[in-house]
Scaffold this active site. Sequence first.
Site, PDB file in Angstrom:
ATOM      1  N   SER A 112      73.718   1.037 -20.988  1.00  0.00           N
ATOM      2  CA  SER A 112      74.816   0.749 -21.910  1.00  0.00           C
ATOM      3  C   SER A 112      75.832  -0.209 -21.317  1.00  0.00           C
ATOM      4  CB  SER A 112      75.532   2.050 -22.299  1.00  0.00           C
ATOM      5  OG  SER A 112      74.612   3.015 -22.762  1.00  0.00           O
TER       6      SER A 112
ATOM      7  N   GLY B 299      72.663   2.447 -25.989  1.00  0.00           N
ATOM      8  CA  GLY B 299      72.388   1.087 -25.554  1.00  0.00           C
ATOM      9  C   GLY B 299      73.660   0.254 -25.516  1.00  0.00           C
TER      10      GLY B 299
ATOM     11  N   GLY C  62      76.114  -3.383 -26.090  1.00  0.00           N
ATOM     12  CA  GLY C  62      76.386  -4.382 -27.118  1.00  0.00           C
ATOM     13  C   GLY C  62      77.129  -3.851 -28.326  1.00  0.00           C
TER      14      GLY C  62
ATOM     15  N   CYS D 186      74.954   8.043 -29.338  1.00  0.00           N
ATOM     16  CA  CYS D 186      75.764   6.890 -28.946  1.00  0.00           C
ATOM     17  C   CYS D 186      75.460   5.664 -29.821  1.00  0.00           C
ATOM     18  CB  CYS D 186      75.601   6.625 -27.461  1.00  0.00           C
ATOM     19  SG  CYS D 186      76.990   5.710 -26.763  1.00  0.00           S
ATOM     20  N   LEU D 187      74.822   4.624 -29.304  1.00  0.00           N
ATOM     21  CA  LEU D 187      74.470   3.478 -30.141  1.00  0.00           C
ATOM     22  C   LEU D 187      73.578   3.926 -31.290  1.00  0.00           C
ATOM     23  CD1 LEU D 187      74.588   0.357 -30.484  1.00  0.00           C
ATOM     24  CD2 LEU D 187      72.449   0.260 -29.201  1.00  0.00           C
TER      25      LEU D 187
ATOM     26  N   GLN E 216      75.590   5.126 -34.001  1.00  0.00           N
ATOM     27  CA  GLN E 216      76.251   4.033 -34.716  1.00  0.00           C
ATOM     28  C   GLN E 216      75.262   3.321 -35.646  1.00  0.00           C
ATOM     29  OE1 GLN E 216      77.541   2.277 -31.098  1.00  0.00           O
ATOM     30  NE2 GLN E 216      79.573   3.211 -31.157  1.00  0.00           N
TER      31      GLN E 216
ATOM     32  N   ASN F   9      80.750   7.205 -23.497  1.00  0.00           N
ATOM     33  CA  ASN F   9      80.623   5.842 -22.981  1.00  0.00           C
ATOM     34  C   ASN F   9      80.392   4.914 -24.162  1.00  0.00           C
ATOM     35  OD1 ASN F   9      80.112   3.475 -21.671  1.00  0.00           O
ATOM     36  ND2 ASN F   9      78.222   4.136 -20.691  1.00  0.00           N
TER      37      ASN F   9
ATOM     38  N   GLY G 211      82.339   1.690 -26.770  1.00  0.00           N
ATOM     39  CA  GLY G 211      83.472   0.822 -27.053  1.00  0.00           C
ATOM     40  C   GLY G 211      83.737   0.678 -28.536  1.00  0.00           C
TER      41      GLY G 211
ATOM     42  N   HIS H  53      77.433  12.015 -25.351  1.00  0.00           N
ATOM     43  CA  HIS H  53      76.184  12.117 -24.596  1.00  0.00           C
ATOM     44  C   HIS H  53      75.850  13.560 -24.234  1.00  0.00           C
ATOM     45  CE1 HIS H  53      75.341   7.816 -23.847  1.00  0.00           C
ATOM     46  NE2 HIS H  53      76.639   7.703 -24.107  1.00  0.00           N
TER      47      HIS H  53
ATOM     48  N   GLU I 196      73.156  14.622 -23.063  1.00  0.00           N
ATOM     49  CA  GLU I 196      72.376  14.684 -21.821  1.00  0.00           C
ATOM     50  C   GLU I 196      73.289  14.622 -20.612  1.00  0.00           C
ATOM     51  OE1 GLU I 196      72.939  12.028 -23.446  1.00  0.00           O
ATOM     52  OE2 GLU I 196      73.277  10.389 -22.040  1.00  0.00           O
TER      53      GLU I 196
END
Lengths: 580, 357, 487
Positions: free
Chosen positions: B48, B221, B223, B248-249, B252, B290, B292, B332, B334
């Site tokens: 990430s 991931g 970006g 996470c990603l 999204q 984690n 943004g 997360h 994990e």
Amino acid sequence: MPRRDDISTIMVLGSGPIVIGQAGEFDYSGTQGARALREEGYRVVLVNSNPATIMTDPSVADRTYVEPLDVESVEAIIELERPDALLPTLGGQTALNLAMDLSAAGVLERFGVELIGADVAAIRRAEDREVFRDTMAAAGLAVPENRVVSDMEAGRRAVAELGLPVILRPGFTLGGEGGGAAHTPEEFESMLEKALAASPISQVLIDRSLVGWAEIELEVVRDTADNAVIVCSIENIDPMGVHTGDSVTVAPVMTLTDPELQRLRDAAIAVIRAVGVSTGGANVQFALDRASGEMVVIEMNPRVSRSSALASKATGFPIAKIAARLAVGYTLDELPNEITGVTPASFEPSLDYVAVKIPRFAFEKVPGASSELTTHMKSVGEVLALGRTFGEAFGKAMSGRELDVRPRTPRDGAEALEILRTPSWDRYDVILWALANGVGEEAVREATHIDPWFLSQLGALAAARTAVGGSLDALDATALRTARRAGVVDRDIAVATGATELQVGERRRALGVRPTYHAVDTCAAEFEALTPYYYAGFEETIAPRSSSSARAPTGSGRGSSSTTAASTPPRRSATSAMRR
Amino acid sequence: MSPGETWVVLEDGLVLPARSVGAPGTALGEMVFTTGMSGYQEAVTDPSYLGQILCFAAPMIGNYGAGPGLDESTRAWPGAVIMRRAGDAAGVGGPTGWRTWLSERGVVAVEDCDTRRLVRHLRDRGAMRGGVTTEMLPDELLAMVRAHPVLDGRDLASQAAGPARMLGTEGPRVVAIDCGMKESIARGLVGAGCRLDVVPAGVTAAEVLARDPDGVFLSNGPGDPAAVTTVIETVRGLLGEVPVFGICLGHQMLSQALGLSTRKLAFGHRGANHPVRRSDDGRVEITVQNHGYAVVDDGLPDGVEVTRTSLFDGSVEGIAAPELRAWSVQYHPEASPGPRDARYMFSEFVSSLGGGR
Amino acid sequence: MINCNPETVSTDHGVSDRLYLEPVTIDAVLDICAAEKPVGVIAQLGGQTPLRLARALAEAGVPVLGTTPAAIDLAEDRGSFGALLDRLGLKAPPWAVANGGEEALAAAERVGYPVLIRPSYVLGGRAMAICDSPEAVRAYIARERPEGVLLVDRFLENAVELDVDALSDGEECWTAAVMEHVEAAGVHSGDSACVLPAQSAGPGLIAELEEQTAALARGLGVVGLLNVQFAVLRDGSIYVIEANPRASRTIPFVAKATGVPLVRHAVRLMLGASLAELGLPVAAPQRHVAVKEAVLPFSRFTGADPVLGPEMRATGEVMGLGGSFAEAFAKAQRGAGQALPRSGTAFISARDADKPEAVALAARLARAGLELLATGGTATALAAAGLAVTRVHKISEGAPHVGDLIEQGAIDLVINTPQGGQGARTDGFEIRAAAIRAGIPCITTIEAGAAAAAAIAAGGAGYPRALQDGGRPTRPGRAFRPGPTVV
């Protein structure tokens, strides 16, 4: 859920006179708790026999009784004041034991006083060694193995089961008199004979020795909704074998990998759940064999403890204040983090600095007493220092001890190692001397079992102290700043150069080497801190004037050049600019 | 390179001196910080961080060495790592010193930097581009930083994805769309009792369905999530066909496939102490974060609900579309590094597919 | 606020406007002063630690609020303090100053035995000793290897020690308390029990002590708190032992006992208020009889001999409040974990000098219904006074001896004053250690023994008193028979 309004008067018990193992930290906790409860609108009745406390200032509670902390005296006060509830978890072991005694004597029942913040069953699960072991086993956790013996034959059987080395603790002696660690069968035979003779009832507790294992403590807080958070992790630099109160400790944990740390975290939460503390804090102590990964739970204190005060000051998270509010019905997410003002108390503090605690001893006041550090606590106070790095915090903490007696200076490396084999109050002074005088870190590790990472940090500190030797005038701003950033304080520079501490300070300030002040904010700067609680560092932020000019000299203090002036926030005032 | 000639520069002109402890060179990227106090190697091997420069707020990094046991992937991802103090001894974490480990992987890394100053700056001013260099003066680096593309709008998932592979031997078949998946997520899924069929991002919905999955997992991931249009398209094609779980990603992307949008957070959430409230029972989980960007919860489409909320800033931390058997979390479970309170999610997912231990 | 002790309320960041968790060392403090530019530094409320910095702070141009560092030094310096006492017409015990162990013997000769020897600038009385002879002086030097300046004072036998705590604005002085130590002078004030108000001082003596205190306050230029320790001999002569122009250990006790917020007033004085502006009553209110008892951590130190001597060893204190000395003393003993028995058996063993008083207190205990046990000479003295007493063996006389009886639970109170000399092998040590192990009160000075006897004779457990009630028992009217107030 909101705070309870079915109770209106709460009695808070203090911890009594300062003794070794139970000192001013309970004044801090009790004062915080009493104030928090009054802020919530409760009427607080406070009992503490020790007048040398803030909590017994008549402004802290509604009714303040400086009376003996025993069943008869407190019963008389309960009869007068008719509290609805009793909060016994902020006054150390004294308060907790007293609450149990009051309960056993039927006093609480007779007057309809509800125990809050703790319940009798939970306390028993934590403090009765047999029940604790069973409780832990049911939670899938191990405690150190031990056996109780009354004769030589039973002792030999115990060793056959436990293996060597073992720790012998004769029952009902003062200060562990007659006991010790046995490493070989021969040593065990002679020590057991002595121990059985030393005990008035010929009883010896034989513990499997965990000497040398890493010792870690976690401060946990849990509420009635089963939200549990770790407030602080504390690593004992002195490994198992020295009482945690007598150990030099560091927060957060420094040497554990994340998997090791999470294993302890999971276990600590399992412990607090299994014991059943549901409104307040607890201290859980672990021993960890780094080589094999074996982990045991040493003990659990189902209450605010000495470490809670340390954890609160090290992190900024006011455990006692929160615990008092949890005891009256709030959940963690309903309470604010007062330092940020905008986030809840249901989180885990994150530190962007290092906290080092060094205990303070007073053996010089008691001639004839053994000054060896063992499993019975002997320190009378402590120093906490916060620094940007471990070295800064450690060097600062050493300088804060205010010693009345000089540490030993060994004749040579061999003597140093000999001294180091027995834990003592001045062992770190001796370690620093040894590392600066040709003794290798491995030899020190072998003598002390201290983790090599800490020894390498001490080696760096020793080297930094040596590096400032010579004349004070030869030390320029860079050298002084480098020294301070390594944890070498003015007094150390004075010792190394033969100047006075004041002369060193004058030169340092004249050269512009001044501390920067940083806030303890519970969140590693993620949020702005409302509460001004600071420690010093020696950070600097210098920008060069342009790419073609020579580098700007370091150590020119907080003066900014044009490039930074445009980009840094405008200064509100000279003093606030120094605070970060 | 002598100490003191290493610089950290931000696009708004902030310059901080530092000392190089990694590979020589220059790195550019989005400057981010993490407040987590443990697991430096797991953080640096988290894909990430591609396109970013990572600053550790915790000051003492590298205390126990590094080794293969703690890798979340096979390489280091941030362009540079900024620390207050970096160690180099071997330890329980592995036989390689941390500085050595970074140097061997060509990571530009520094210590002796005023990390708290940097973190406060990013907190007050927001995430921005930055650079670290051992080979030029700050003004030159500043120019490069300002010329560097911003992270917004960039699809980095395919760069971070690993090779296709199969893990696990029994249980329901889960196809994992890899956008930079951490190893511990794979372990979590396999450990919960499934066969994991990992395919790199870029695969189409048809290709996924052709693999006959019982469920689909969308990974974390790097970006801008809004730029990962191919994967979002793929997810749209999977909704309703097969249960979907994302982290996470992945959360999204699922959210966007369901019709929600994402926004940039001021400086992101990166740490191991973030409280998240569950909407079903009100309990609080301490989570590892984690990211943004966050999912925006204005105008939830029918059938979509917010299941988790951050107690730090109220942002969306989890959504579910129960009828479509799709759900995801921003944080997360994990962990690695960090608290493992949410690891139950892997079992929850796998057993919802009819399998699991 | 600057402090590095994490245990205290002072390092709660909610207590001050700004908290610096930094060592209380001159470099850290000067750096903080440079950053904060305070109007002044208060150094007289933290014990010896900040006082040591006071001079350096003043020299660095940092304003020190209240009593000046020069005055603080003057009070500590024997020579200048002695000169001040002369100038004020006050008496101090004969004294001399020795530079290192070499000169100590000669100094002791000049001063006259017994002598009290200690290094100057002490913290908590460490490395002090009472020496009866040149041999004892030599032993002290060999044991302590003291460095620097040594103070050698005549030790006053059988004197009563009285502590005065006062507030002063440099001109006027207000007495907050005159406390009496319940053990003879020579036991460091941190270790002895004390009672407020003083029990054996008449109004004339109190007035004289207050005058001397005021003279010292003016002479030193005290702005803030002042503590003066006096020793009064049987003939009424008053000696000044020491003066501390700062908050003393007794301040919290006095503040709670009198209800006067002394520290708050002291701070106002330090900020420039005059004593008159504080609006204090003419005399401190006498709300309770208050007894402070020291708590000692004996069980922690293997092999240590729990005899009270000039070395301060208390780690903490408790307070008992009552309508009478006996009630307050009994409560203080309970608070200290050695509740006085109401019945049972008392063991008494007194050194020769204490035997007359031992007889008196034994009689009181007998009247209260306690049985008496004593060793050798003490038993003889008690029997000679017509008291029923059972003689028991000293430990060295063989079993069954008093140590056995204590372990068996046959004794409920031990009053045992040492024959002199600390030795881990004497009978006295064994008896005292056994008493501590058995958890029974062990009283080691005859004065405290007399107080205990008075409390036992009075009977009753006392009555709770809330500090907010201004000196009345919390429920008036509940009967408590006050005992005699003479020690």
